[in-house]
Write a protein that holds these residues in place. Structure first.
Motif, PDB file in Angstrom:
ATOM      1  N   ASP A 110      -5.897 -23.568 -18.757  1.00 41.14           N
ATOM      2  CA  ASP A 110      -5.633 -23.996 -17.619  1.00 41.14           C
ATOM      3  C   ASP A 110      -5.231 -25.495 -17.564  1.00 41.14           C
ATOM      4  OD1 ASP A 110      -8.320 -21.840 -16.460  1.00 41.14           O
ATOM      5  OD2 ASP A 110      -6.256 -21.462 -16.346  1.00 41.14           O
ATOM      6  N   THR A 111      -5.612 -26.253 -18.519  1.00 48.27           N
ATOM      7  CA  THR A 111      -5.074 -27.584 -18.898  1.00 48.27           C
ATOM      8  C   THR A 111      -3.861 -27.929 -18.363  1.00 48.27           C
ATOM      9  OG1 THR A 111      -6.953 -28.098 -20.226  1.00 48.27           O
ATOM     10  CG2 THR A 111      -4.831 -29.662 -20.118  1.00 48.27           C
ATOM     11  N   ALA A 112      -3.390 -28.575 -17.279  1.00 43.51           N
ATOM     12  CA  ALA A 112      -2.202 -29.097 -16.703  1.00 43.51           C
ATOM     13  C   ALA A 112      -2.304 -30.022 -15.739  1.00 43.51           C
ATOM     14  CB  ALA A 112      -1.692 -27.736 -16.210  1.00 43.51           C
ATOM     15  N   VAL A 113      -1.022 -30.590 -15.309  1.00 44.82           N
ATOM     16  CA  VAL A 113      -1.056 -31.314 -14.113  1.00 44.82           C
ATOM     17  C   VAL A 113      -0.751 -30.549 -12.925  1.00 44.82           C
ATOM     18  CG1 VAL A 113       0.184 -33.123 -12.931  1.00 44.82           C
ATOM     19  CG2 VAL A 113      -0.101 -33.361 -15.535  1.00 44.82           C
ATOM     20  N   TYR A 114      -1.453 -30.347 -11.900  1.00 44.58           N
ATOM     21  CA  TYR A 114      -1.396 -29.442 -10.701  1.00 44.58           C
ATOM     22  C   TYR A 114      -0.784 -30.223  -9.340  1.00 44.58           C
ATOM     23  CZ  TYR A 114      -4.355 -25.974 -13.099  1.00 44.58           C
ATOM     24  OH  TYR A 114      -4.780 -25.185 -14.048  1.00 44.58           O
ATOM     25  N   TYR A 115       0.286 -29.533  -8.896  1.00 43.33           N
ATOM     26  CA  TYR A 115       0.925 -29.945  -7.763  1.00 43.33           C
ATOM     27  C   TYR A 115       1.156 -28.855  -6.738  1.00 43.33           C
ATOM     28  CZ  TYR A 115       3.420 -32.475 -11.542  1.00 43.33           C
ATOM     29  OH  TYR A 115       3.764 -33.104 -12.647  1.00 43.33           O
ATOM     30  N   CYS A 116       1.366 -29.199  -5.453  1.00 43.39           N
ATOM     31  CA  CYS A 116       1.410 -28.439  -4.472  1.00 43.39           C
ATOM     32  C   CYS A 116       2.822 -28.578  -3.746  1.00 43.39           C
ATOM     33  CB  CYS A 116       0.377 -28.526  -3.476  1.00 43.39           C
ATOM     34  SG  CYS A 116      -0.158 -30.175  -2.838  1.00 43.39           S
ATOM     35  N   LYS A 117       3.293 -27.575  -3.029  1.00 41.54           N
ATOM     36  CA  LYS A 117       4.575 -27.923  -2.325  1.00 41.54           C
ATOM     37  C   LYS A 117       4.741 -26.811  -1.246  1.00 41.54           C
ATOM     38  CE  LYS A 117       9.376 -28.792  -3.841  1.00 41.54           C
ATOM     39  NZ  LYS A 117      10.464 -28.664  -4.690  1.00 41.54           N
ATOM     40  N   ALA A 118       5.503 -27.272  -0.325  1.00 39.63           N
ATOM     41  CA  ALA A 118       5.765 -26.394   0.899  1.00 39.63           C
ATOM     42  C   ALA A 118       6.751 -25.171   0.322  1.00 39.63           C
ATOM     43  CB  ALA A 118       6.319 -27.163   2.241  1.00 39.63           C
ATOM     44  N   LEU A 119       6.516 -24.098   0.883  1.00 40.00           N
ATOM     45  CA  LEU A 119       7.422 -22.971   0.563  1.00 40.00           C
ATOM     46  C   LEU A 119       7.879 -22.314   1.806  1.00 40.00           C
ATOM     47  CD1 LEU A 119       5.091 -21.229  -1.892  1.00 40.00           C
ATOM     48  CD2 LEU A 119       6.859 -22.717  -2.487  1.00 40.00           C
ATOM     49  N   LEU A 120       8.860 -21.627   1.275  1.00 40.33           N
ATOM     50  CA  LEU A 120       9.692 -21.049   2.480  1.00 40.33           C
ATOM     51  C   LEU A 120       8.867 -19.760   3.126  1.00 40.33           C
ATOM     52  CD1 LEU A 120      12.245 -20.897   4.202  1.00 40.33           C
ATOM     53  CD2 LEU A 120      13.539 -19.391   2.769  1.00 40.33           C
ATOM     54  N   GLY A 121       8.014 -19.271   2.214  1.00 39.91           N
ATOM     55  CA  GLY A 121       7.114 -18.159   2.579  1.00 39.91           C
ATOM     56  C   GLY A 121       6.043 -17.883   1.473  1.00 39.91           C
ATOM     57  N   CYS A 122       5.314 -17.123   1.444  1.00 39.25           N
ATOM     58  CA  CYS A 122       4.417 -16.611   0.393  1.00 39.25           C
ATOM     59  C   CYS A 122       4.168 -15.213   0.232  1.00 39.25           C
ATOM     60  CB  CYS A 122       2.975 -17.382   0.625  1.00 39.25           C
ATOM     61  SG  CYS A 122       1.777 -16.708  -0.532  1.00 39.25           S
ATOM     62  N   PRO A 123       5.015 -14.573  -0.695  1.00 37.01           N
ATOM     63  CA  PRO A 123       5.374 -15.398  -1.872  1.00 37.01           C
ATOM     64  C   PRO A 123       7.037 -15.795  -1.679  1.00 37.01           C
ATOM     65  CG  PRO A 123       5.608 -13.083  -2.714  1.00 37.01           C
ATOM     66  CD  PRO A 123       4.581 -13.252  -1.252  1.00 37.01           C
ATOM     67  N   SER A 124       7.467 -16.782  -2.276  1.00 40.56           N
ATOM     68  CA  SER A 124       8.820 -17.353  -2.296  1.00 40.56           C
ATOM     69  C   SER A 124       9.203 -18.196  -3.433  1.00 40.56           C
ATOM     70  CB  SER A 124       8.936 -17.834  -0.992  1.00 40.56           C
ATOM     71  OG  SER A 124      10.233 -18.461  -0.733  1.00 40.56           O
ATOM     72  N   THR A 125      10.442 -18.046  -3.758  1.00 41.86           N
ATOM     73  CA  THR A 125      10.769 -19.042  -4.655  1.00 41.86           C
ATOM     74  C   THR A 125      11.462 -20.101  -4.391  1.00 41.86           C
ATOM     75  OG1 THR A 125      12.897 -17.632  -4.962  1.00 41.86           O
ATOM     76  CG2 THR A 125      11.185 -17.066  -6.655  1.00 41.86           C
ATOM     77  N   VAL A 126      11.391 -20.078  -2.936  1.00 45.28           N
ATOM     78  CA  VAL A 126      12.192 -21.397  -2.368  1.00 45.28           C
ATOM     79  C   VAL A 126      11.253 -22.449  -1.915  1.00 45.28           C
ATOM     80  CG1 VAL A 126      13.828 -22.143  -0.571  1.00 45.28           C
ATOM     81  CG2 VAL A 126      13.868 -19.580  -1.691  1.00 45.28           C
ATOM     82  N   GLY A 127      11.405 -23.646  -2.429  1.00 44.65           N
ATOM     83  CA  GLY A 127      10.369 -24.737  -2.146  1.00 44.65           C
ATOM     84  C   GLY A 127      11.172 -25.640  -1.233  1.00 44.65           C
ATOM     85  N   LEU A 128      10.216 -26.281  -0.481  1.00 45.12           N
ATOM     86  CA  LEU A 128      10.808 -27.231   0.528  1.00 45.12           C
ATOM     87  C   LEU A 128      10.418 -28.723   0.248  1.00 45.12           C
ATOM     88  CD1 LEU A 128       9.972 -25.011   3.461  1.00 45.12           C
ATOM     89  CD2 LEU A 128      12.148 -25.265   2.483  1.00 45.12           C
ATOM     90  N   GLY A 129      11.011 -29.684   0.428  1.00 45.58           N
ATOM     91  CA  GLY A 129      10.632 -31.146   0.160  1.00 45.58           C
ATOM     92  C   GLY A 129      10.604 -31.420  -1.185  1.00 45.58           C
ATOM     93  N   SER A 130       9.761 -32.365  -1.439  1.00 39.95           N
ATOM     94  CA  SER A 130       9.884 -33.115  -2.768  1.00 39.95           C
ATOM     95  C   SER A 130       8.369 -32.954  -3.343  1.00 39.95           C
ATOM     96  CB  SER A 130      10.148 -34.516  -2.940  1.00 39.95           C
ATOM     97  OG  SER A 130       9.300 -35.026  -2.175  1.00 39.95           O
ATOM     98  N   TRP A 131       8.242 -33.049  -4.842  1.00 44.81           N
ATOM     99  CA  TRP A 131       7.153 -33.082  -5.555  1.00 44.81           C
ATOM    100  C   TRP A 131       6.211 -34.220  -5.444  1.00 44.81           C
ATOM    101  CZ3 TRP A 131       5.817 -28.521  -7.115  1.00 44.81           C
ATOM    102  CH2 TRP A 131       6.917 -27.535  -7.561  1.00 44.81           C
ATOM    103  N   GLY A 132       5.005 -34.015  -5.505  1.00 44.68           N
ATOM    104  CA  GLY A 132       3.926 -35.368  -5.687  1.00 44.68           C
ATOM    105  C   GLY A 132       3.764 -35.745  -6.791  1.00 44.68           C
TER     106      GLY A 132
END
Length: 121
Positions: free
Chosen positions: A90-112
């Motif tokens: 599970d070691t990793a950098v974790y990010y969040c992002k707005a999505l078109l839906g859940c589930p969805s492969t379409v991300g909105l906006g930019s990465w933090g």
């Protein structure tokens, strides 16, 4: 500008727990489905979990199902990821992002900038 500030990462021992947060700035997070993603060293970014705008439906990657739990507090403009029974993988950098839906492969906006989670003894 749909961007988040992730926080709460750190060093935790295998089997331990951690809750990370994703705070929205400048927009109302309650309008969007949100996804948590992670990127381990030398690997591509993968989706870990997502939640609908209302919080009524969630989705998890098989690798974290039963261990991770996504939730949201729209009044605080924040989305959380509770991680239990953590493993070294599970070691990793974790990010969040707005999505078109859940589930969805379409991300909105930019990465933090993400938040680092390290699972190690």
């Amino acid at each position: 500008q749909l961007q988040f500030v992730e926080s709460g990462g750190g060093l935790v021992q295998p089997g331990g727990s951690l809750r990370i947060s994703c705070a929205a700035s400048g927009f109302t997070v309650g309008k969007y489905a949100i996804g948590w993603f992670r990127q381990a060293p030398g690997k591509g970014r993968e989706e870990v979990s997502c939640i609908t705008s209302s919080g009524g439906s969630t989705n998890y990657a098989d690798s974290v199902k039963g261990r991770f739990s996504i939730s949201r507090d729209n009044a605080k403009n924040t989305v959380y990821l509770q991680m239990n029974s953590l493993k070294s993988e599970d070691t990793a950098v974790y990010y969040c992002k707005a999505l078109l839906g859940c589930p969805s492969t379409v991300g909105l906006g930019s990465w933090g900038q993400g938040t680092q989670v390290t699972v190690s003894s």
